[in-house]
Design an enzyme around this catalytic site. Structure first.
Site, PDB file in Angstrom:
ATOM      1  CB  CYS A 410      -0.976  -0.007   1.165  1.00  0.00           C
ATOM      2  SG  CYS A 410      -0.225   0.097   2.804  1.00  0.00           S
ATOM      3  CG  HIS A 469      -4.825   1.087   3.421  1.00  0.00           C
ATOM      4  ND1 HIS A 469      -3.997   0.470   2.514  1.00  0.00           N
ATOM      5  CD2 HIS A 469      -5.805   1.687   2.686  1.00  0.00           C
ATOM      6  CE1 HIS A 469      -4.452   0.683   1.294  1.00  0.00           C
ATOM      7  NE2 HIS A 469      -5.541   1.421   1.362  1.00  0.00           N
ATOM      8  CG  ASP A 493      -6.358   3.251  -1.645  1.00  0.00           C
ATOM      9  OD1 ASP A 493      -5.212   2.952  -2.034  1.00  0.00           O
ATOM     10  OD2 ASP A 493      -6.895   2.723  -0.657  1.00  0.00           O
ATOM     11  CG  ASN A 533     -16.442   6.863  12.200  1.00  0.00           C
ATOM     12  OD1 ASN A 533     -16.091   6.426  13.295  1.00  0.00           O
ATOM     13  ND2 ASN A 533     -17.367   7.807  12.086  1.00  0.00           N
ATOM     14  CG  ASP A 535     -20.001   1.103  14.998  1.00  0.00           C
ATOM     15  OD1 ASP A 535     -19.147   1.963  15.299  1.00  0.00           O
ATOM     16  OD2 ASP A 535     -21.230   1.289  15.100  1.00  0.00           O
ATOM     17  CD  GLU A 601     -14.049   6.837  17.162  1.00  0.00           C
ATOM     18  OE1 GLU A 601     -15.254   6.588  17.370  1.00  0.00           O
ATOM     19  OE2 GLU A 601     -13.403   6.335  16.221  1.00  0.00           O
ATOM     20  CD  GLU A 606     -18.239   8.024  16.184  1.00  0.00           C
ATOM     21  OE1 GLU A 606     -17.868   7.028  15.538  1.00  0.00           O
ATOM     22  OE2 GLU A 606     -18.998   7.948  17.196  1.00  0.00           O
TER      23      GLU A 606
END
Length: 853
Positions: A410, A469, A493, A533, A535, A601, A606
């Site tokens: 990467c 990454h 990317d 972000n 979960d 967070e 958020e």
């Protein structure tokens, strides 16, 4: 009578369609750039026309006669044709013979000075030094006279769109006359240039000297006239296609021939060199405009950079040589993008959104013959291990010579992308996301599945969390996303993780859209949101594939999103720094971007961002965003270990449990396991396993479970980046009104590795040979074997191959000297060394050196 009818029926007007370009109108995109002349129905105003332009609505005299016969009256020119037709008419009428036409009177001889003479261009001075300094392109190596493969190559003109360039045209026999001469410029790009494609344009030079240019139109104006020289300013529109443009000068001369008849002569002059046109982030009308000069000094002009790797507890940085101004790099970058679009879609090279998308598509070799082949297998036979690269120059030149380069991961993809973007004029930076998620099923959450006895189900676990990454941010306008995200940093990317529109590429996607959880935004917003972000959701799978939600971990993904602070300077460790000092130095020069990608967070903002992402997920799992039932936990667990252990040393691990409830609690099971782990989250060999007998905890009591990872346990089994994953688990039985608990702690630890110490002088001169001392320290109780050095530089003659060296004894020190010749003047010259061996891969170091003329 006929003449008045003709003039009324064929009025004197012309059509003028707007030119094609980025941000242009509908007719721009459909019809391309046509510019038609200003002709009267009774004559020609050729001096103000655009000679050679196609006219889809020609008026009658042009259509009937063609250019060379326009000045002759219809009846004067075709009387004989009309009479011939009348003579052949079948009629019995008696004809009266017409008297013989007397010969025309002799015409006076035309003076020599009034005879038409062709205007010949002798030479064109492109004022390369002045133009490149004005356009901030003087750092490109090709803009200077230089030797390439032993041959002297003249300087080339590289400029930016949305600004003017100066040219001086010299005529060889007679000077330019405003009354008798006109000039046109013809620019073209590609193999089959056409106005409709935006790849060819013709326009005249304004003679007034005060023409005001329009941002999206080509233009030129006369600036000065001295003897046989004229100096002109040529304006390049801010939506111009980037690339190497051919251009011609067409001369037009009007006058009379010896018989006193009107005559026009034209000629064409083609300069030897093309003009390379790039994006212009200093121009307000360009889609890559960036207002802050200091940021441009970093994101366009800085050839040196740094990339952060490790994990969120151990973040280290290493230098990288972008080298966007080096010999041949600009040509390679343009070829890379041009080959991706193909000859029929070069118009997209005016649009930074499409160009950036093509860059990340072509930097990886997964779908086309792109630059780098990805490899995460740990086997690199037939290529170069990813950690041995120290810069982009060797990679790009090797691709140009022999095709896709083996191998990259990467950070290599991202650093090469930075080079290509900066070379073409797109502001760009390399960005590292620690604890970076990889969502494979478009749920915008990261699922992990366990068996009823708490063992991981590898066959279910397609999602993963990478230790880190690396991707890029590119700065540009997004007119396709107005008014919500009109401009700003966009994630791109090149690492081939998931397909976008059928191929391996990602972005551009506004960082602002990721922060809001607006996953319907193009391009690839959902995938990028999950990286920073999402979960982390744990499920327990029972027989029959029935799944039960265990827990939702809301703060485990997206940590310390990092890039180099935009100082415009090189990232360089000072001599004889300790490891702790290097950590401090790296953190001081790290810009934390986390709050750009998501609110703090746990805050309401958020959580709203996460909910937005779930609502716009392609395949949402409803139970995930409904949330799990909150369970009060009365036994607290913690996992401790050394985050800065040097490779070759032992690591002590401690797993603690503390009873914070009212009842006595029994821990029926506890364990510590350690696995070798790749930075992409793949588990290798189990290195350590310790299981502990049950323990009983009274209220307020704490219990410690410990283990020690010895060097012999891990040294020969580590994967890339020298990381291990520590899993600690425990089961707590129910007691009274306090529910049973299942505790799990997962930590990733990266062993520290030594850096190379690189010593050299602070400055030198072009042509001098410089001595560099490179030192490696072996931290192991065993020798380092199969050792070699490689290097890359800014301003020096690089080593063409790796240099094998002797084994480094246990706990020993080895120093190698290299003699390198300075070949280019550089304010911030640099050398980058890497050291490879069987026991400890990925050891590197660099130093900065000024190279004077």
């Amino acid at each position: 009578m006929y003449g008045s009818y003709r003039s009324s029926y064929y009025p004197s007007y012309r059509y003028s369609y707007p030119s094609y370009g980025y941000g242009s109108s509908y007719y721009d995109r459909i019809y391309g750039n046509y510019s038609y002349g200003n002709y009267d129905s009774g004559g020609s105003d050729y001096g103000s026309s655009n000679y050679g332009s196609y006219d889809p609505y020609p008026y009658y005299s042009n259509y009937y006669y063609g250019y060379g016969r326009r000045r002759r009256n219809y009846w004067e020119r075709d009387r004989d044709t009309y009479n011939s037709w009348r003579r052949n008419e079948n009629t019995a009428r008696t004809r009266t013979p017409s008297p013989e036409t007397p010969p025309p009177p002799p015409q006076p001889e035309v003076p020599e000075e009034e005879l038409v003479k062709e205007l010949h261009v002798k030479d064109i001075d492109l004022h390369i030094k002045a133009n490149t300094e004005k356009h901030r392109t003087a750092d490109y190596d090709c803009t200077k006279d230089r030797k390439v493969d032993g041959k002297l190559e003249p300087a080339e003109l590289v400029v930016r769109r949305g600004d003017t360039i100066k040219m001086t045209i010299t005529f060889d026999k007679s000077p330019y006359s405003k009354e008798k001469n006109d000039l046109q410029l013809i620019f073209s790009i590609g193999k089959d240039p056409k106005p409709a494609r935006g790849t060819k344009v013709e326009f005249k030079i304004d003679e007034s000297g005060n023409q005001k240019f329009k941002p999206d139109k080509w233009g030129a104006t006369l600036q000065d006239k001295t003897g046989n020289d004229i100096t002109i300013l040529v304006y390049i529109p801010a939506n111009c296609i980037i690339g190497e443009w051919n251009f011609y000068v067409k001369t037009i001369s009007e006058g009379k021939d010896k018989d006193g008849k009107d005559k026009t002569l034209s000629g064409t002059y083609k300069p030897k060199d093309d003009i390379t046109i790039l994006f212009n982030p200093w121009c307000k009308e360009d889609g890559v405009y960036m207002a802050t000069e200091n940021l441009l000094n970093e994101y366009i002009c800085n050839e040196n950079g740094a990339v952060w790797r490790g994990n969120h507890e151990q973040r280290g940085a290493s230098a990288w040589n972008y080298g966007q101004f080096e010999e041949g790099i600009l040509e390679i970058c343009l070829h890379l993008v041009r080959s991706g679009f193909g000859p029929d879609k070069l118009r997209h090279m005016s649009n930074p959104v499409q160009v950036s998308r093509m860059i990340v598509k072509m930097v990886n070799a997964s779908d086309d013959n792109g630059v780098i082949m990805g490899n995460w297998s740990g086997e690199y036979e037939g290529g170069t291990p990813p950690w041995k690269w120290a810069g982009s120059i060797k990679i790009l030149k090797q691709w140009q010579k022999s095709g896709p380069v083996k191998f990259g991961q990467c950070w290599v993809f991202a650093c090469v992308t930075t080079t290509v973007c900066r070379a073409l004029g797109i502001p760009c930076r390399t960005v590292t996301n620690f604890a970076s998620a990889h969502d494979t099923d478009e749920t915008n959450s990261i699922e992990k599945y366990f068996s009823p006895d708490d063992e991981e189900l590898e066959e279910y676990n397609a999602d993963s969390i990478w230790n880190f990454h690396v991707w890029n941010e590119a700065w540009m306008a997004r007119p396709d996303l107005e008014p919500y995200y009109p401009y700003g940093w966009q994630v791109i990317d090149a690492t081939p993780q998931e397909r976008s529109e059928g191929v391996y590429m990602c972005g551009p996607c506004p960082v602002a859209a990721i922060r809001k959880g607006d996953c319907s935004t193009k391009y690839d917003a959902g995938f990028i949101f999950s990286e920073v972000n999402a979960d982390k959701v744990h499920w327990r799978v029972f027989p029959g594939d029935r799944a039960e939600l265990i827990e939702i971990l809301k703060d485990k993904i997206g940590k310390f999103i990092s890039t180099k602070t935009p100082t415009g300077l090189q990232f360089k460790y000072k001599k004889h720094m300790s490891m702790a000092e290097k950590d401090d130095y790296a953190m001081e020069r790290c810009l934390d971007l986390t709050m750009d990608y998501k609110p703090k967070e746990g805050t309401e903002a958020e959580r709203e961002s996460v909910m937005n992402a779930h609502r716009t997920a392609r395949f949402p799992i409803i139970e995930t965003y409904l949330g799990e039932e909150e369970i009060v936990k009365h036994v607290e667990f913690h996992l401790y270990h050394d985050n800065k252990a040097m490779i070759g040393s032992k690591m002590e691990i401690e797993f603690t449990a503390k009873n914070t409830g009212r009842n006595e609690r029994k821990i029926s099971y506890a364990s510590i396991r350690v696995y070798a782990q790749s930075y992409t989250g793949y588990n290798g060999r189990m290195l350590l396993s310790r299981t502990f007998n049950g323990a009983t905890l009274k209220p307020g009591e704490e219990k410690r479970f410990g283990a020690v990872l010895e060097p012999d346990d891990y040294l020969y089994y580590l994967l890339e980046q020298a990381s291990v994953r520590i899993d600690a688990k425990a089961n707590v039985d129910r007691a009274g009104d306090e529910e049973k608990q299942r505790a799990r702690k997962e930590h990733v630890v990266r062993f520290r590795r030594p850096d190379l110490e690189v010593e050299g002088p602070e400055e030198t001169k072009v042509g001098d040979t410089v001595r560099f001392k490179v030192t490696v320290i072996n931290p192991l109780d065993r020798p380092l074997t199969n050792c070699s050095f490689s290097m890359e530089s800014v301003g020096f003659e690089d080593l063409s191959e790796d240099v094998p060296t002797m084994d480094v004894p246990a706990r020993g020190v080895h120093t190698e000297e290299f003699m390198l010749r300075a070949v280019k003047r550089k304010k911030y010259g640099a050398v980058y060394f890497s050291f490879d061996c069987k026991e400890i891969p990925d050891i590197s170091g660099s130093t900065e050196i000024r190279i004077n003329p």
